[in-house]
Write a protein that holds these residues in place. Sequence first.
Motif, PDB file in Angstrom:
ATOM      1  N   VAL A  74      -3.665 -12.718   5.316  1.00  0.00           N
ATOM      2  CA  VAL A  74      -3.900 -11.392   4.741  1.00  0.00           C
ATOM      3  C   VAL A  74      -4.741 -11.464   3.467  1.00  0.00           C
ATOM      4  CG1 VAL A  74      -1.818 -11.294   3.317  1.00  0.00           C
ATOM      5  CG2 VAL A  74      -2.749  -9.184   4.275  1.00  0.00           C
ATOM      6  N   THR A  75      -5.480 -10.414   3.200  1.00  0.00           N
ATOM      7  CA  THR A  75      -6.372 -10.363   2.039  1.00  0.00           C
ATOM      8  C   THR A  75      -5.578 -10.334   0.733  1.00  0.00           C
ATOM      9  OG1 THR A  75      -8.061  -9.046   0.933  1.00  0.00           O
ATOM     10  CG2 THR A  75      -6.472  -7.834   2.201  1.00  0.00           C
ATOM     11  N   PRO A  76      -6.143 -10.903  -0.348  1.00  0.00           N
ATOM     12  CA  PRO A  76      -5.467 -10.818  -1.646  1.00  0.00           C
ATOM     13  C   PRO A  76      -5.577  -9.431  -2.284  1.00  0.00           C
ATOM     14  CG  PRO A  76      -7.544 -11.999  -1.852  1.00  0.00           C
ATOM     15  CD  PRO A  76      -7.334 -11.753  -0.394  1.00  0.00           C
ATOM     16  N   SER A  92     -15.738  -9.482   2.030  1.00  0.00           N
ATOM     17  CA  SER A  92     -14.773  -8.436   2.349  1.00  0.00           C
ATOM     18  C   SER A  92     -13.600  -8.428   1.384  1.00  0.00           C
ATOM     19  CB  SER A  92     -14.330  -8.483   3.812  1.00  0.00           C
ATOM     20  OG  SER A  92     -14.192  -9.777   4.265  1.00  0.00           O
ATOM     21  N   VAL A  93     -13.453  -9.478   0.597  1.00  0.00           N
ATOM     22  CA  VAL A  93     -12.431  -9.408  -0.451  1.00  0.00           C
ATOM     23  C   VAL A  93     -12.975  -8.655  -1.667  1.00  0.00           C
ATOM     24  CG1 VAL A  93     -11.050 -10.735  -2.075  1.00  0.00           C
ATOM     25  CG2 VAL A  93     -11.192 -11.462   0.293  1.00  0.00           C
ATOM     26  N   LEU A 118       1.260  -7.016   3.024  1.00  0.00           N
ATOM     27  CA  LEU A 118       1.190  -7.589   4.365  1.00  0.00           C
ATOM     28  C   LEU A 118       1.559  -6.532   5.401  1.00  0.00           C
ATOM     29  CD1 LEU A 118       0.869  -9.913   6.332  1.00  0.00           C
ATOM     30  CD2 LEU A 118       3.210 -10.588   5.849  1.00  0.00           C
ATOM     31  N   LEU A 119       2.632  -5.818   5.114  1.00  0.00           N
ATOM     32  CA  LEU A 119       3.070  -4.771   6.035  1.00  0.00           C
ATOM     33  C   LEU A 119       1.989  -3.699   6.170  1.00  0.00           C
ATOM     34  CD1 LEU A 119       5.638  -4.045   7.606  1.00  0.00           C
ATOM     35  CD2 LEU A 119       6.221  -2.505   5.730  1.00  0.00           C
ATOM     36  N   ALA A 120       1.412  -3.297   5.025  1.00  0.00           N
ATOM     37  CA  ALA A 120       0.369  -2.266   5.060  1.00  0.00           C
ATOM     38  C   ALA A 120      -0.829  -2.759   5.853  1.00  0.00           C
ATOM     39  CB  ALA A 120      -0.042  -1.887   3.638  1.00  0.00           C
ATOM     40  N   ALA A 121      -1.174  -4.040   5.680  1.00  0.00           N
ATOM     41  CA  ALA A 121      -2.338  -4.575   6.377  1.00  0.00           C
ATOM     42  C   ALA A 121      -2.123  -4.529   7.876  1.00  0.00           C
ATOM     43  CB  ALA A 121      -2.619  -6.005   5.926  1.00  0.00           C
ATOM     44  N   LEU A 151      -9.136  -7.039   6.161  1.00  0.00           N
ATOM     45  CA  LEU A 151      -7.688  -7.234   6.095  1.00  0.00           C
ATOM     46  C   LEU A 151      -7.295  -8.696   6.264  1.00  0.00           C
ATOM     47  CD1 LEU A 151      -6.647  -4.130   8.202  1.00  0.00           C
ATOM     48  CD2 LEU A 151      -6.604  -4.379   5.725  1.00  0.00           C
ATOM     49  N   TRP A 152      -8.043  -9.448   7.062  1.00  0.00           N
ATOM     50  CA  TRP A 152      -7.651 -10.832   7.382  1.00  0.00           C
ATOM     51  C   TRP A 152      -8.784 -11.806   7.096  1.00  0.00           C
ATOM     52  CZ3 TRP A 152      -2.779  -9.792   8.240  1.00  0.00           C
ATOM     53  CH2 TRP A 152      -2.435  -8.575   8.834  1.00  0.00           C
ATOM     54  N   PRO A 153      -9.250 -11.847   5.839  1.00  0.00           N
ATOM     55  CA  PRO A 153     -10.408 -12.711   5.543  1.00  0.00           C
ATOM     56  C   PRO A 153     -10.154 -14.183   5.882  1.00  0.00           C
ATOM     57  CG  PRO A 153      -9.391 -11.886   3.509  1.00  0.00           C
ATOM     58  CD  PRO A 153      -8.769 -11.136   4.638  1.00  0.00           C
TER      59      PRO A 153
END
Lengths: 432, 351
Positions: free
Chosen positions: A394-396, B84-85, A4-7, A79-81
């Motif tokens: 955030v993306t998985p 995008s995933v 999450l932080l990296a995203a 990053l935020w799908p």
Amino acid sequence: MSDLLAAWAQMAMSLGFHIIFAVLGIGMPLLMVLSERQWLKTRDPVWLDLTKRWSKGTAILFAVGAVSGTVLSFELGLLWPAFMEYAGAIIGMPFSLEGFAFFTEAIFLGIYLYGWQRLSARAHWWAGVAVAVSGTISGIFVVFANAWMNSPTGFRIVDGKPVDIDPIAAMLNPAAFTQSLHMTLAAFVSTGIAVAGIHAWMLRRDTSSPFHRAALKVALMIAVPASLLQVISGDLSGKFIARWQPVKLAAIERHFETTRGAPLLLGGVPDEAAGVTRHAIAVPKMLSVLAFSDPEAEVRGLNDFPREDWPPLAVVRYAFQIMVGLGGMMAFASLWVIVCWVRKREVALKRPLLTFLALLTPAGFIAVEAGWVVTEVGRQPWIIQGFMRTADAVTPMPGLVIPFTIFTVLYCFLGVIVAWLLWAQIVRVRPA
Amino acid sequence: MDAPVLALVVAGLIMVAVNAYVVLGGADFGAGVWDLLARGPRAAAQREAIAERIGPIWEANHVWLIFVVVLLFSCFPPVVAHLSVVLHIPLTVMLIGIVLRGSAFTFRAYDSTDSAVQRQWGRIFAVSSTITPVLLGMCVGALVSGALAVPTEASFVARFITPWWSAFTLTIGGLGLAVFAFLAAVYLTVEVQDAGLAEDFRAMALSAALAVGLFAALGLWFGRNTLTATTRALLTNPAAIALQLVTGAAAVTAIGALLTRRYRLARTAAVVQVSGIVWGWGLAQFPALVPGVHTIASAAAPTVTLRLVLIGVAGGMVVLVPSLWYLLRIFKAEPARAFERVDTAEHRLPE
Ligand code: HDD
Ligand code: HEM
Ligand code: HEM
């Protein structure tokens, strides 16, 4: 570093990088067409030289702005799908319209840069105007989308899903006006002040250069009105968040207890655990006046809201102070310039003013970055205020620290190259 | 229009934008490939012709991609979320390629004319122009092969790597590269004035045409198992058959025209051929957007959004089409006179 932080580090870094180019992409074309207009009117080759240098700069900045913007449009999904899935249908509208504005901008920039000999002088100038107008419009549309994240409207939630979607209402959300006004002015302020600063620096060494005098004049024509209006627009933004994002305002002002006739706190030491700020100088009733134009108005404090809804208080407050502090200095410089104009004195001959302007060169960009930190960090923990938390968007995909590192290195490299090119190929080259 | 029709129209529009990106933006990447491969006594002249061709238009051509992305996420948001995933890695690498390509090209144009500096930027430009289409092709390959229907509880490799890393996707990546290079070389035969240069680009176009054929055949071979459903659809659907025929005829025409040096004809035929490939892909997976996961109907945004986006697009076209026409008229109607970068331009004469 957690994913999450990296995203969000990657998002913030990419946006922070892109915004510099976006701001210049809005401001530079305006400078360019104003200067070309002078060339068409006076036929003084100084203006042609200036126009060409500025358009070379614009070409470099635009290319990097375009590619970094493309990265952003993918990153929203990468990053935020979950955010895109939730919000795409609601705020896709301004993004789609923005697509057209980019298109127009890119087309006319191509015509402008490469069409010097293929177009009549007037057609060429109008191509420049089209670049300036569409660049401004594209900035406005994208900020509409961001404003929606701050004041989401145009839908209802039923069983956790958005229904009754109204994309127009979403696009014209309550924050749209104040934010896009403030952003557009910020673009003119930062470009104008930066360009004025560079040429003021050059003039300190060679006061007689007609080239730098010309450049300073045009840059100030934009910077002066914009930086004065920016103070008013900032006040409007403040009044807006007082009503719509009270937590953000409270974080900015370190305002813990809900009070009527709230004071404005200067300095002081916050005690987050106890929920008070100690040792601050309080300007009585000032906060109520600034936020609601009413000395008795009630301003809600942080203690009214659950702790998990508080943004990081220190970041928001210091970012705000940096923005306002620099805004104040730029407004002061503008007043100084106006005094010179009124007294019919040459700005180019006022050494202290030139020095001040030269020192302010990066001020607008720093204020822009700080302002976005206020907006974005001040909205945390929400990605869509009140509806979706950033952590849920955030993306998985694991290992996000890797793309974050790669893009950071890439952008540092590009930043250095662009700065070097602007310096070596445009500023340093002797005027013809 | 009711919802299903609207969604179909928007999906068609997205295909049109993809098609435009491939035939316009794709050729800009392809030109970068030839920059990398420029050989012989005229290598410098070839590179210069390439730079002239791309200079004024690459940014406009590039916007088609942005257009595809914004239309997709406004009108089919779950598709964007899904793609995008699972395609996070190749899309990220592709983005790096896009960033390096665009900036290196611009830096080369404005950095010092010292040839060592120029070559350095040129190389970054050329290499990133080559990598990007391969990744784009791999993503398309992964999509069309139906490999993207991965359950969320799958392992890291199964979820984030296997779907796009296979002999088939690599072949489609190669096909993408070959198609872009082919388009670029064909366009360049028309746009250069020097007969020698035209011969060079003709040879390049013919070799790229060969590569297109090769990769297409390889693709069919590697795809024979995964693609059974698709292939069947391709063979039985009359529209698909017609499309295949047109594409094949255009390919033959393009090669014939190149052999007989009728470059304008070759250009038209190449555009038709490549568009045929693009729409062939579209038809092959119709009506799925992500085969096995989302269809046009299941992923579509609410009707209001679709309707408003269509109205927006129609309004936007009123600005866009004349502007684009103007751009192409200015730069493509007559062959380049001189490379009119802003700093080399002469003062315009007062009227
Ligand atoms: C040149 C740049 C610049 C300058 C001089 C200022 N600002 Fe600013 N400010 C921005 C550039 C900016 C920005 C980067 O453009 C932001 C971020 C989001 C936005 O719309 O504008 C912003 C946001 C922003 C917000 C948050 C709005 C929100 O979250 O919706 C407030 C309350 C203010 N500003 C207030 C001010 C005040 C009172 C200023 C007094 C001088 C000021 N700004 C000067
Ligand atoms: C999530 C946020 C953003 C996304 C997805 C985004 C997307 C993009 C894209 C795709 C481009 C390239 C267009 C082209 O090729 O011409 C671009 C350029 C641009 N963007 Fe952004 N952008 C974002 C944030 C912003 C912000 C906050 C502004 C504010 C002013 C802005 C203003 C511009 C402008 C003026 C350009 C034109 C290119 C330039 O002048 O450099 N963008 N953006
Ligand atoms: C260009 C100026 C912008 C800057 C400098 C900026 C800055 C930031 C920062 C610092 C964060 C991290 C906040 C945190 O997590 O604490 C962030 C997050 C984010 N921003 Fe912005 N932002 C800008 C504009 C936009 C726009 C125009 C959009 C979309 C329309 C946008 C969408 C997002 C999203 C999706 C996130 C991630 C989720 C979140 O952390 O809230 N931003 N941005």
